[in-house]
Design an enzyme around this catalytic site. Structure first.
Site, PDB file in Angstrom:
ATOM      1  N   HIS A 474       0.826  -1.207   0.000  1.00 41.59           N
ATOM      2  CA  HIS A 474       0.000   0.000   0.000  1.00 41.59           C
ATOM      3  C   HIS A 474       0.866   1.265   0.000  1.00 41.59           C
ATOM      4  O   HIS A 474       0.722   2.131  -0.861  1.00 41.59           O
ATOM      5  CB  HIS A 474      -0.926  -0.010   1.217  1.00 41.59           C
ATOM      6  CG  HIS A 474      -1.718   1.247   1.382  1.00 41.59           C
ATOM      7  ND1 HIS A 474      -3.023   1.362   0.965  1.00 41.59           N
ATOM      8  CD2 HIS A 474      -1.388   2.465   1.888  1.00 41.59           C
ATOM      9  CE1 HIS A 474      -3.456   2.589   1.201  1.00 41.59           C
ATOM     10  NE2 HIS A 474      -2.483   3.288   1.781  1.00 41.59           N
ATOM     11  N   GLU A 475       1.759   1.348   0.973  1.00 41.66           N
ATOM     12  CA  GLU A 475       2.587   2.558   1.085  1.00 41.66           C
ATOM     13  C   GLU A 475       3.470   2.723  -0.142  1.00 41.66           C
ATOM     14  O   GLU A 475       3.748   3.844  -0.579  1.00 41.66           O
ATOM     15  CB  GLU A 475       3.433   2.527   2.355  1.00 41.66           C
ATOM     16  CG  GLU A 475       2.627   2.580   3.647  1.00 41.66           C
ATOM     17  CD  GLU A 475       1.626   3.726   3.686  1.00 41.66           C
ATOM     18  OE1 GLU A 475       1.896   4.794   3.103  1.00 41.66           O
ATOM     19  OE2 GLU A 475       0.550   3.541   4.293  1.00 41.66           O
ATOM     20  N   HIS A 478       1.797   4.680  -2.787  1.00 44.06           N
ATOM     21  CA  HIS A 478       1.953   6.135  -2.616  1.00 44.06           C
ATOM     22  C   HIS A 478       3.328   6.571  -3.122  1.00 44.06           C
ATOM     23  O   HIS A 478       3.478   7.619  -3.755  1.00 44.06           O
ATOM     24  CB  HIS A 478       1.863   6.521  -1.141  1.00 44.06           C
ATOM     25  CG  HIS A 478       0.493   6.447  -0.553  1.00 44.06           C
ATOM     26  ND1 HIS A 478      -0.581   7.122  -1.080  1.00 44.06           N
ATOM     27  CD2 HIS A 478       0.023   5.804   0.551  1.00 44.06           C
ATOM     28  CE1 HIS A 478      -1.654   6.891  -0.323  1.00 44.06           C
ATOM     29  NE2 HIS A 478      -1.311   6.090   0.665  1.00 44.06           N
ATOM     30  N   HIS A 481       3.359   6.852  -6.778  1.00 50.92           N
ATOM     31  CA  HIS A 481       2.605   8.047  -7.184  1.00 50.92           C
ATOM     32  C   HIS A 481       3.525   9.271  -7.125  1.00 50.92           C
ATOM     33  O   HIS A 481       3.505  10.123  -8.009  1.00 50.92           O
ATOM     34  CB  HIS A 481       1.409   8.202  -6.251  1.00 50.92           C
ATOM     35  CG  HIS A 481       0.303   9.052  -6.763  1.00 50.92           C
ATOM     36  ND1 HIS A 481      -0.789   9.361  -5.990  1.00 50.92           N
ATOM     37  CD2 HIS A 481       0.091   9.674  -7.948  1.00 50.92           C
ATOM     38  CE1 HIS A 481      -1.617  10.131  -6.681  1.00 50.92           C
ATOM     39  NE2 HIS A 481      -1.107  10.340  -7.873  1.00 50.92           N
TER      40      HIS A 481
END
Ligand SMILES: [Zn+2]
Length: 686
Positions: A474-475, A478, A481
Site C-alpha cells: 500500500h505505502e 503512494h 505516485h
C-alpha cells in the site's frame, strides 16, 4: 560561533536534491523556517507590487516558484518530527506550527494576490485574451489557486480575516498538542508483562521484540507497545484472555483517561473552532467546507455513500459474531471486543484452514521488498532499484534506493524506514522530501515510506505479518505516485491530489501482494526457500471476504464519527461537553454501536482527524476504494501485470498527479466513470 552555512539555504548538490542529512543539525531548522517564510513573503510582495495587468506569467509562475527554502526545510523537518522525533522536534513543532499556519494564511488571504488570481480566473471563464495560449494544466492551476484562496477566506473583509487567522493558529496549536498527548499516552500505556507465559501464542520474533521494547526502557520482562488503531495485531494470537483485555483497554483509553495527556478538551475545542471557522467562510459546517474542495463535493454525498454501506456491514458483522460465539463456547461474561480477532483467527482456521500468523516465515522483509514490492513495480513499469548506501538518510534504519526507468535513466530516490521506535508516530505513511516538477528543475522525486514493524533481535530475520506485507504494498503505491510525477508545476506533483483521491493508487498497488506471479516470487520460507503452498494461497483468496463485516464496520464507525464531529454547527458544537457520550450517540445513530465492534479509532486517539489532516476526510479511504476496486477489475480484464497496463496507469493516472481533475484522469485511464459494484462485491455487501 557560526561555523558553516545553513544546509537548507541552497539546493542540495546531492542526486535529485537529496537532503544533505549528514550536515543537518537541530540548530538549522528554525533559522531555515524563519528565512523560508520571510523569503516567500518577499517573493509574494514582488508579485503583488507589479503594476502590469495580471497574467499567468507575472502571477502564477512566480507564485509557484516562491517558497523554495521553506519547502526544503518543511519536508525534512516534518518527516523527522513524525518518524524520529525528540524533545527538540516536539518543542520546535509546537512553536513553529502556528507560525506556519499564519504564514500560509498571509499568502492565501493576501487581497492583492487574490485580486490578481481572480482577475486571471475570471478572464479565462470569459474566454478573453488571458485565456489565449494557456494549456489545460495552466488553466487548471489558475482554477486550483482561485478555489483554494476562496475557501481559505480570501474574499472576507479585514475583521473576518483577523478572526480567521486567530482560529487557524489556535486550531494548529491544538492539533499539535493532540498529537503530542497521543504519542506520550501511547508510550505510557504500553502493557508491561512480567511473566512470559502470558505471551503464549506469540511467535519468537514478537516475544523478542517485546523483550527489546522493555529493555529499551530499562524494564524487566516484556513490553507490548501499542499501535494506533483500536485493535492490536497481537490480539489475534495471544491466548491469555486477561492480557488481551488489558491491551484493548489500554488502547481504547488513550487520550481519554484524565491526567496530563488527556485529549478530550482538545477534541471539543478543535470541533468548536473548526465549526466556527467554517461558518465564517460561509459553510454550514467544517465537513461542508472540506468536501467543497474534494471530489465528493458535499457531506451529503459522503453520507449517502457511507449510508449505502453501513447497514449491510453491520448485518455481516453480526453474522460473523455468531460464528465467533459458536467457536468460543462458554466464555466468562461472553465474547468481548478484545476476543474478536483471536476467535476470528480460529474461525478462519476452521472455515478456510488459513492461519495468517503461520505465514510469517514466508514473509521475510528483504524478500518482500526486493522480490515482491520492487518486483511487481518492475514487471508493471519496468523500473529497477539499486541501494545507495553512500546516501545517508536521517536515521540509521532508513535506507536509500535509486530508482531507474527501463531505459536506464534515473527517476528518483526511494527511502525505506521500516522499523518501529518510540520516536516514531504510529501507523504507516509516505511523504516526499523532494517533489518532481519542471518549473523549478526538479528532475525527480525523493520519497520516504515509513512503517512500524517491530525490530527483531540482532541477527534475527524480520518476518512480516500478512497485514504488514499488505501495508508495505500500500505505502509503496503512494511512493510510486510520488516517484512517477511528471508535471510542470510544483502544486501538482505526485500525491498533491484531492485527499479523497490520494488513497486510490496505493490501494491499487495492494492487489499485487497476492498476484500469483508476484507472490510466487517473494513468498519463500526464510530458512528453506520453499514457496508458499499454492493450496494455502488459494484458501487465502477464498477467505478474502471473511471478516469483512467487522473490517468494514470498524472503518465506517470511524468515518462516520469523523463526519459527526465535523458536521456540527458551531452552536451545537458548543453544547457538547461529553466526548464519550457524543461518540456513543453518533455510532448509535448509524447502527454501528455494536460493543464488540468498536470504531477503528476512538475520538481521543483519532489522529487522522484531530492532528493528521484527514479531518472530515476519513471517508476518503472507502471513497477511493470504489476507484480501486473498479481499477482492479480493469487490470484483470486486461491481462493483469503487463508493461502495457502499467504504462497506461502510469501515464494517464499516476504521472499526472493533481494537474487535472482527478475524475477526468480516471476517465482517461478507465474509459468511463467508476462503478461501485466491484467494491460491494469485494466486501460482501452486495
Ligand atoms: Zn495510504
Amino acid at each position: 560561533m557560526v561555523s558553516s552555512a545553513n544546509p537548507f539555504f541552497d539546493p542540495s548538490t546531492l542526486p535529485f536534491g537529496f537532503p544533505p542529512f549528514a550536515d543537518i543539525r537541530d540548530e538549522h531548522y528554525e533559522p531555515a523556517f524563519e528565512r523560508g517564510m520571510a523569503d516567500q513573503l518577499a517573493e509574494i510582495q514582488e508579485i503583488v507590487r507589479g503594476r502590469d495587468e495580471p497574467t499567468f506569467d507575472n502571477t502564477l509562475v512566480p507564485l509557484e516558484r516562491s517558497g523554495q527554502i521553506l519547502e526544503r526545510v518543511g519536508y525534512v523537518f516534518f518527516n523527522k518530527s513524525s518518524s524520529d522525533s525528540s524533545d527538540f522536534t516536539n518543542e520546535l513543532e509546537e512553536r513553529i506550527a502556528p507560525k506556519l499556519a499564519a504564514h500560509h494564511d498571509a499568502i492565501l488571504l493576501d487581497p492583492m494576490l487574490y485580486w490578481r488570481v481572480k482577475t486571471i480566473h475570471d478572464a479565462i471563464q470569459a474566454g478573453g485574451d488571458a485565456a489565449a495560449g494557456l494549456d489545460a494544466e495552466q488553466r487548471y492551476l489558475v482554477e486550483r489557486w482561485y478555489t483554494e484562496m476562496t475557501i481559505a477566506g480570501a474574499a472576507l473583509d479585514d475583521a473576518q480575516k483577523r478572526r480567521l487567522r486567530e482560529l487557524n493558529q489556535e486550531i494548529s496549536t491544538l492539533t499539535t498538542r493532540f498529537e503530542k498527548n497521543l504519542l506520550n499516552d501511547t508510550n505510557e500505556l504500553a502493557v508491561h508483562v512480567t511473566d512470559v507465559a502470558e505471551l503464549a501464542g506469540l511467535g519468537e520474533g514478537e516475544v523478542s521484540a517485546a523483550r527489546e521494547a522493555a529493555a529499551a526502557r530499562d524494564l524487566e520482562g516484556w513490553l507490548v507497545t501499542l499501535v494506533l488503531p483500536t485493535g492490536h495485531p497481537w490480539l489475534a494470537s495471544l491466548t491469555d484472555r486477561g492480557l488481551r483485555e488489558r491491551i484493548m483497554t489500554a488502547s481504547r483509553s488513550r487520550g481519554g483517561r484524565g491526567g496530563e495527556h488527556d485529549n478530550r478538551e482538545n477534541v471539543l475545542r478543535i470541533a468548536r473552532l473548526r465549526a466556527e471557522r467554517a461558518e465564517l467562510l460561509g459553510f454550514s459546517s467544517h465537513a461542508a467546507a472540506v468536501t467543497a474542495d474534494e471530489t465528493a463535493r458535499t457531506p451529503e454525498a459522503v453520507a449517502d455513500m457511507l449510508g449505502r454501506l453501513a447497514p449491510a456491514a453491520a448485518r455481516n458483522a453480526r453474522a460473523e459474531q455468531a460464528d465467533l460465539a459458536a467457536v468460543a463456547g462458554d466464555l466468562d461474561g461472553g465474547l468481548r471486543a478484545s476476543d474478536w480477532s483471536f476467535y476470528t483467527e480460529k474461525v478462519r482456521a476452521e472455515k478456510y484452514d488459513v492461519d495468517t500468523a503461520a505465514l510469517r516465515p514466508w514473509f521475510e522483509a528483504e524478500r518482500v521488498l526486493h522480490d515482491g514490492v520492487f518486483y511487481a513495480a518492475h514487471l508493471l513499469y519496468g523500473v529497477s532499484f539499486t541501494e545507495r548506501p553512500d546516501l545517508v538518510a536521517y536515521h540509521p534504519d532508513a535506507r536509500v534506493f535509486e530508482v531507474s526507468n527501463e531505459d536506464g535513466s534515473a527517476l528518483g530516490l526511494y527511502i525505506l524506514d521500516l522499523y518501529t521506535r518510540d520516536s516514531k508516530r504510529g501507523g504507516a505513511w509516505m511523504n516526499p522530501l523532494i517533489s518532481q516538477d519542471e518549473l523549478l528543475g526538479h528532475p525527480g522525486s525523493v520519497v520516504v515510506n515509513n512503517l512500524n514493524v517491530p525490530k527483531p533481535a540482532a541477527g534475527q530475520p524480520t518476518l512480516l505479518t500478512f497485514d504488514e506485507v499488505s501495508t508495505f504494498f500500500h505505502e509503496f503505491g503512494h511512493a510510486l505516485h510520488g516517484l512517477f510525477a511528471h508535471v510542470t508545476y510544483p502544486k501538482f506533483s505526485g500525491t498533491n491530489v484531492f485527499r479523497d483521491f490520494v488513497e486510490f493508487p496505493s490501494q491499487v498497488n495492494e492487489m499485487w501482494m497476492l498476484w500469483p506471479e508476484v507472490l510466487e516470487n517473494y513468498a519463500r520460507h526464510h530458512e528453506t526457500g520453499e514457496p508458499l503452498d499454492p493450496a494455502v494461497v488459494e484458501r487465502i483468496r477464498e477467505s478474502e471476504q471473511f471478516n469483512q463485516g467487522f473490517a468494514t464496520s470498524e472503518y465506517l464507525g470511524a468515518a462516520l464519527l469523523d463526519q459527526a464531529w465535523h458536521k456540527l454547527s458551531s452552536a451545537s458544537a458548543e453544547a457538547i461537553t461529553d466526548v464519550a457520550a457524543f461518540e456513543a450517540d453518533a455510532l448509535r445513530a448509524v447502527g454501528l454501536d455494536d460493543p464488540l465492534v468498536p470504531p477503528r479509532y476512538g475520538s481521543t486517539y483519532f489522529a487522522h482527524v484531530f492532528s493528521g489532516g484527514y479531518d472530515a476526510g476519513y471517508y476518503s479511504y472507502i471513497w477511493s476504494e470504489v476507484l480501486d476496486a473498479d481499477t482492479v477489475e480493469w487490470f484483470k480484464e486486461n491481462g493483469g501485470l503487463t508493461r502495457a497496463n502499467g504504462d497506461r496507469f502510469r501515464s494517464r493516472l499516476l504521472g499526472v498527479g493533481g494537474s487535472k481533475d482527478p475524475l477526468e484522469a480516471y476517465r482517461d485511464f478507465r474509459g468511463r466513470d467508476a462503478d461501485i459494484a466491484p467494491l460491494l462485491k469485494r466486501r460482501g455487501l452486495d
